[in-house]
Design a protein around this motif. Structure first.
Motif, PDB file in Angstrom:
ATOM      1  N   ALA A   1       5.532   8.751   6.269  1.00 26.66           N
ATOM      2  CA  ALA A   1       4.202   8.408   5.778  1.00 26.66           C
ATOM      3  C   ALA A   1       4.292   7.404   4.632  1.00 26.66           C
ATOM      4  O   ALA A   1       3.481   6.476   4.540  1.00 26.66           O
ATOM      5  CB  ALA A   1       3.479   9.673   5.310  1.00 26.66           C
ATOM      6  N   THR A   2       5.285   7.577   3.767  1.00 31.04           N
ATOM      7  CA  THR A   2       5.483   6.626   2.672  1.00 31.04           C
ATOM      8  C   THR A   2       5.780   5.232   3.213  1.00 31.04           C
ATOM      9  O   THR A   2       5.264   4.225   2.713  1.00 31.04           O
ATOM     10  CB  THR A   2       6.638   7.086   1.765  1.00 31.04           C
ATOM     11  OG1 THR A   2       6.361   8.420   1.306  1.00 31.04           O
ATOM     12  CG2 THR A   2       6.802   6.168   0.575  1.00 31.04           C
ATOM     13  N   ALA A   3       6.616   5.170   4.256  1.00 31.05           N
ATOM     14  CA  ALA A   3       6.933   3.875   4.869  1.00 31.05           C
ATOM     15  C   ALA A   3       5.693   3.246   5.481  1.00 31.05           C
ATOM     16  O   ALA A   3       5.467   2.033   5.358  1.00 31.05           O
ATOM     17  CB  ALA A   3       8.022   4.059   5.935  1.00 31.05           C
ATOM     18  N   ARG A   4       4.858   4.046   6.136  1.00 32.43           N
ATOM     19  CA  ARG A   4       3.629   3.513   6.731  1.00 32.43           C
ATOM     20  C   ARG A   4       2.699   2.937   5.658  1.00 32.43           C
ATOM     21  O   ARG A   4       2.138   1.861   5.829  1.00 32.43           O
ATOM     22  CB  ARG A   4       2.889   4.603   7.518  1.00 32.43           C
ATOM     23  CG  ARG A   4       3.594   5.039   8.782  1.00 32.43           C
ATOM     24  CD  ARG A   4       2.661   5.832   9.675  1.00 32.43           C
ATOM     25  NE  ARG A   4       2.061   6.968   9.018  1.00 32.43           N
ATOM     26  CZ  ARG A   4       2.615   8.168   8.928  1.00 32.43           C
ATOM     27  NH1 ARG A   4       3.820   8.379   9.418  1.00 32.43           N
ATOM     28  NH2 ARG A   4       1.994   9.163   8.336  1.00 32.43           N
ATOM     29  N   GLN A   5       2.550   3.671   4.571  1.00 36.95           N
ATOM     30  CA  GLN A   5       1.664   3.209   3.504  1.00 36.95           C
ATOM     31  C   GLN A   5       2.177   1.915   2.886  1.00 36.95           C
ATOM     32  O   GLN A   5       1.400   0.987   2.623  1.00 36.95           O
ATOM     33  CB  GLN A   5       1.524   4.301   2.440  1.00 36.95           C
ATOM     34  CG  GLN A   5       0.790   5.532   2.946  1.00 36.95           C
ATOM     35  CD  GLN A   5       0.964   6.742   2.052  1.00 36.95           C
ATOM     36  OE1 GLN A   5       1.582   6.652   0.993  1.00 36.95           O
ATOM     37  NE2 GLN A   5       0.439   7.867   2.469  1.00 36.95           N
ATOM     38  N   ALA A   6       3.495   1.854   2.655  1.00 37.67           N
ATOM     39  CA  ALA A   6       4.075   0.622   2.104  1.00 37.67           C
ATOM     40  C   ALA A   6       3.913  -0.528   3.095  1.00 37.67           C
ATOM     41  O   ALA A   6       3.603  -1.664   2.709  1.00 37.67           O
ATOM     42  CB  ALA A   6       5.548   0.841   1.775  1.00 37.67           C
ATOM     43  N   GLY A   7       4.117  -0.254   4.380  1.00 37.51           N
ATOM     44  CA  GLY A   7       3.963  -1.286   5.401  1.00 37.51           C
ATOM     45  C   GLY A   7       2.552  -1.821   5.474  1.00 37.51           C
ATOM     46  O   GLY A   7       2.340  -3.034   5.591  1.00 37.51           O
ATOM     47  N   ILE A   8       1.576  -0.935   5.387  1.00 38.25           N
ATOM     48  CA  ILE A   8       0.179  -1.372   5.409  1.00 38.25           C
ATOM     49  C   ILE A   8      -0.113  -2.260   4.204  1.00 38.25           C
ATOM     50  O   ILE A   8      -0.804  -3.276   4.317  1.00 38.25           O
ATOM     51  CB  ILE A   8      -0.762  -0.148   5.444  1.00 38.25           C
ATOM     52  CG1 ILE A   8      -0.645   0.558   6.802  1.00 38.25           C
ATOM     53  CG2 ILE A   8      -2.202  -0.552   5.179  1.00 38.25           C
ATOM     54  CD1 ILE A   8      -1.333   1.899   6.860  1.00 38.25           C
ATOM     55  N   ALA A   9       0.430  -1.890   3.033  1.00 37.56           N
ATOM     56  CA  ALA A   9       0.209  -2.691   1.832  1.00 37.56           C
ATOM     57  C   ALA A   9       0.836  -4.077   1.978  1.00 37.56           C
ATOM     58  O   ALA A   9       0.192  -5.101   1.704  1.00 37.56           O
ATOM     59  CB  ALA A   9       0.782  -1.970   0.615  1.00 37.56           C
ATOM     60  N   PHE A  10       2.103  -4.131   2.436  1.00 37.11           N
ATOM     61  CA  PHE A  10       2.785  -5.422   2.604  1.00 37.11           C
ATOM     62  C   PHE A  10       2.054  -6.300   3.616  1.00 37.11           C
ATOM     63  O   PHE A  10       1.822  -7.486   3.380  1.00 37.11           O
ATOM     64  CB  PHE A  10       4.232  -5.203   3.063  1.00 37.11           C
ATOM     65  CG  PHE A  10       5.188  -4.984   1.932  1.00 37.11           C
ATOM     66  CD1 PHE A  10       5.769  -6.059   1.278  1.00 37.11           C
ATOM     67  CD2 PHE A  10       5.513  -3.708   1.516  1.00 37.11           C
ATOM     68  CE1 PHE A  10       6.661  -5.868   0.235  1.00 37.11           C
ATOM     69  CE2 PHE A  10       6.395  -3.498   0.477  1.00 37.11           C
ATOM     70  CZ  PHE A  10       6.966  -4.577  -0.175  1.00 37.11           C
ATOM     71  N   PHE A  11       1.717  -5.713   4.760  1.00 39.19           N
ATOM     72  CA  PHE A  11       1.054  -6.487   5.803  1.00 39.19           C
ATOM     73  C   PHE A  11      -0.312  -6.987   5.343  1.00 39.19           C
ATOM     74  O   PHE A  11      -0.695  -8.128   5.616  1.00 39.19           O
ATOM     75  CB  PHE A  11       0.914  -5.655   7.074  1.00 39.19           C
ATOM     76  CG  PHE A  11       0.298  -6.410   8.220  1.00 39.19           C
ATOM     77  CD1 PHE A  11       1.078  -7.246   9.002  1.00 39.19           C
ATOM     78  CD2 PHE A  11      -1.046  -6.307   8.497  1.00 39.19           C
ATOM     79  CE1 PHE A  11       0.516  -7.967  10.048  1.00 39.19           C
ATOM     80  CE2 PHE A  11      -1.625  -7.013   9.536  1.00 39.19           C
ATOM     81  CZ  PHE A  11      -0.834  -7.850  10.317  1.00 39.19           C
ATOM     82  N   SER A  12      -1.060  -6.127   4.636  1.00 43.13           N
ATOM     83  CA  SER A  12      -2.392  -6.518   4.168  1.00 43.13           C
ATOM     84  C   SER A  12      -2.313  -7.681   3.192  1.00 43.13           C
ATOM     85  O   SER A  12      -3.111  -8.620   3.266  1.00 43.13           O
ATOM     86  CB  SER A  12      -3.082  -5.324   3.502  1.00 43.13           C
ATOM     87  OG  SER A  12      -3.245  -4.263   4.422  1.00 43.13           O
ATOM     88  N   ILE A  13      -1.338  -7.619   2.264  1.00 43.37           N
ATOM     89  CA  ILE A  13      -1.182  -8.710   1.296  1.00 43.37           C
ATOM     90  C   ILE A  13      -0.837 -10.010   2.024  1.00 43.37           C
ATOM     91  O   ILE A  13      -1.409 -11.071   1.760  1.00 43.37           O
ATOM     92  CB  ILE A  13      -0.100  -8.356   0.255  1.00 43.37           C
ATOM     93  CG1 ILE A  13      -0.589  -7.212  -0.643  1.00 43.37           C
ATOM     94  CG2 ILE A  13       0.263  -9.576  -0.588  1.00 43.37           C
ATOM     95  CD1 ILE A  13       0.481  -6.627  -1.524  1.00 43.37           C
TER      96      ILE A  13
END
Length: 200
Positions: free
Chosen positions: A94-106
């Motif tokens: 879940a931590t990886a998913r949240q970080a991935g969403i943040a990176f992709f969104s930026i």
């Protein structure tokens, strides 16, 4: 005849009292036996992160240090009766998913703004993931190319983290949302009636 009438009257009073108690579960105030606002006690179970006093107060069935906590279950195991499995949101996946969403969104937000700014030159930037790489051949300035590569790396890294998080996600167990009503007759020498209990 009188005893039957009294029994019906008592049953109506019991239903009214139960209904009034249920109304307190939707008033936005922590009152009565509630563990947190409108949950726990006689109200529906509390969501994760809410206050609790015992396991019954929590949708996860786990109250740790006064807070409803996620209850994980090993992969391949079956959930206990009355519970169902859902994707965990506090494990490493879940931590990886949240970080991935943040990176992709930026990354994609930057690409989108660039495409709006120079629609003719950077129109490929509207396309997620592949857009930055297709745009490189249309840009001549080295500093712009560097920014485009960085943007593409952000999007690609975010996508990889999201995929990795989904693959490695673990399950948690959550109390099944069930609806139903139970009617229990009450008979005594002094009164006759019915008790209604259930979750809607």
């Amino acid at each position: 005849m009188l005893r039957s009438f009294i029994g019906i009257f008592v049953a109506v009073l019991s239903i009214t009292a139960t209904s009034q108690a249920g109304e307190s579960c939707h008033d936005g105030i922590k009152n009565g036996p509630e563990a947190d606002v409108d949950c726990g006690g006689d109200c529906p179970p509390c969501a994760l992160g809410k206050a609790c006093t015992n396991a019954r107060d929590c949708v996860s069935g786990l109250c740790a240090e006064g807070e409803c906590t996620e209850r994980t279950i090993p992969k391949g195991s079956e959930a206990p009766t009355g519970y169902e499995t859902r994707t965990s949101f506090s494990d490493p996946g879940a931590t990886a998913r949240q970080a991935g969403i943040a990176f992709f969104s930026i990354g994609y937000a930057g690409a989108y703004v660039s495409a709006i700014t120079l629609p003719g030159t950077l129109s490929w930037m509207y396309a997620p993931l592949i857009g930055p790489w297709l745009t490189l051949s249309q840009v001549e300035k080295a500093e712009f190319k560097g920014l485009i590569v960085a943007d593409g790396a952000f999007q690609a890294g975010g996508a990889l983290l999201i995929i990795g998080g989904l693959v490695s996600s673990g399950p948690q167990i959550i109390r099944s949302e069930t609806a139903g009503i139970r009617v229990t007759p009450r008979v005594s020498p002094y009164m006759t009636g019915f008790d209604l209990m259930g979750r809607f």
